[in-house]
Motif scaffolding. Sequence first.
Motif, short mmCIF file in Angstrom:
data_model
loop_
_atom_site.label_atom_id
_atom_site.label_comp_id
_atom_site.label_asym_id
_atom_site.label_seq_id
_atom_site.Cartn_x
_atom_site.Cartn_y
_atom_site.Cartn_z
N VAL A 127 3.79 -35.98 -9.94
CA VAL A 127 3.22 -36.66 -8.77
C VAL A 127 2.89 -38.11 -9.12
N GLU A 128 2.33 -38.34 -10.28
CA GLU A 128 2.01 -39.71 -10.70
C GLU A 128 3.25 -40.58 -10.84
N SER A 129 4.40 -39.96 -11.09
CA SER A 129 5.62 -40.73 -11.31
C SER A 129 6.39 -41.02 -10.02
N ILE A 130 6.00 -40.42 -8.89
CA ILE A 130 6.69 -40.68 -7.63
C ILE A 130 6.43 -42.13 -7.23
N PRO A 131 7.48 -42.91 -7.04
CA PRO A 131 7.29 -44.33 -6.71
C PRO A 131 6.69 -44.52 -5.31
N PRO A 132 5.98 -45.62 -5.11
CA PRO A 132 5.51 -45.94 -3.76
C PRO A 132 6.68 -45.96 -2.78
N GLY A 133 6.47 -45.43 -1.59
CA GLY A 133 7.52 -45.39 -0.58
C GLY A 133 8.43 -44.18 -0.68
N LYS A 134 8.21 -43.34 -1.68
CA LYS A 134 9.00 -42.13 -1.87
C LYS A 134 8.08 -40.91 -1.84
N VAL A 135 8.65 -39.74 -1.61
CA VAL A 135 7.88 -38.49 -1.58
C VAL A 135 8.68 -37.37 -2.23
N MET A 136 7.98 -36.30 -2.55
CA MET A 136 8.60 -35.03 -2.95
C MET A 136 7.86 -33.93 -2.20
N SER A 137 8.57 -32.89 -1.86
CA SER A 137 7.91 -31.73 -1.26
C SER A 137 7.37 -30.85 -2.39
N TYR A 138 6.53 -29.91 -2.03
CA TYR A 138 6.02 -28.96 -3.02
C TYR A 138 7.18 -28.26 -3.72
N GLY A 139 8.16 -27.84 -2.93
CA GLY A 139 9.33 -27.16 -3.49
C GLY A 139 10.15 -28.06 -4.39
N ASP A 140 10.27 -29.34 -4.01
CA ASP A 140 11.00 -30.30 -4.85
C ASP A 140 10.37 -30.38 -6.24
N ILE A 141 9.05 -30.42 -6.27
CA ILE A 141 8.35 -30.53 -7.56
C ILE A 141 8.59 -29.28 -8.40
N ALA A 142 8.48 -28.11 -7.79
CA ALA A 142 8.73 -26.86 -8.53
C ALA A 142 10.16 -26.82 -9.05
N GLU A 143 11.10 -27.22 -8.21
CA GLU A 143 12.51 -27.24 -8.62
C GLU A 143 12.74 -28.23 -9.76
N TYR A 144 12.14 -29.40 -9.66
CA TYR A 144 12.27 -30.42 -10.69
C TYR A 144 11.74 -29.90 -12.03
N LEU A 145 10.61 -29.20 -11.98
CA LEU A 145 10.01 -28.67 -13.21
C LEU A 145 10.73 -27.42 -13.71
N GLY A 146 11.44 -26.75 -12.83
CA GLY A 146 12.14 -25.52 -13.23
C GLY A 146 11.19 -24.35 -13.41
N GLU A 147 10.04 -24.41 -12.76
CA GLU A 147 9.09 -23.30 -12.83
C GLU A 147 8.16 -23.33 -11.64
N GLY A 148 7.55 -22.20 -11.37
CA GLY A 148 6.64 -22.10 -10.25
C GLY A 148 7.39 -22.19 -8.93
N GLY A 149 6.64 -22.36 -7.88
CA GLY A 149 7.21 -22.49 -6.55
C GLY A 149 6.30 -23.37 -5.73
N PRO A 150 6.63 -23.55 -4.45
CA PRO A 150 5.82 -24.42 -3.60
C PRO A 150 4.34 -24.02 -3.57
N ARG A 151 4.06 -22.75 -3.52
CA ARG A 151 2.65 -22.32 -3.45
C ARG A 151 1.89 -22.65 -4.73
N GLN A 152 2.55 -22.49 -5.86
CA GLN A 152 1.89 -22.80 -7.13
C GLN A 152 1.62 -24.30 -7.23
N VAL A 153 2.58 -25.10 -6.79
CA VAL A 153 2.38 -26.56 -6.80
C VAL A 153 1.25 -26.92 -5.83
N GLY A 154 1.23 -26.28 -4.67
CA GLY A 154 0.17 -26.52 -3.70
C GLY A 154 -1.20 -26.19 -4.24
N ARG A 155 -1.28 -25.11 -5.00
CA ARG A 155 -2.56 -24.74 -5.59
C ARG A 155 -3.03 -25.80 -6.59
#
Length: 105
Positions: free
Chosen positions: A15-43
């Motif tokens: 999240v800290e590395s997302i540039p200004p003007g850009k976004v990632m969804s919860y699922g994008d973050i989980a996919e990028y990390l290769g673990e967890g899912g949207p709910r885990q990222v949301g938590r």
Amino acid sequence: MEPMNPFQERVLEVVESIPPGKVMSYGDIAEYLGEGGPRQVGRVMSTWGGGVPWWRVVHSDGTAAAPDHERRCLDQWREEGTPLRGERVDMRKARWDGRSADSKK
């Protein structure tokens, strides 16, 4: 509050590395990390996300992650020049893939 585990730390680093003007969804973050899912990222975000640019993490449809923070998100998105469609993020233009500051997924 319990100490952060490695997964939680990695989510916040992404999240800290997302540039200004850009976004990632919860699922994008989980996919990028290769673990967890949207709910885990949301938590992680609901517990630890106050110190990172939380407005850059959105639902997959481009809506604000926290309904009670929609106005604050919209203000931040506009300030950063995030591509919008009405009052939601234009995911086709604003989604960040974790590689470059101007990437589109």
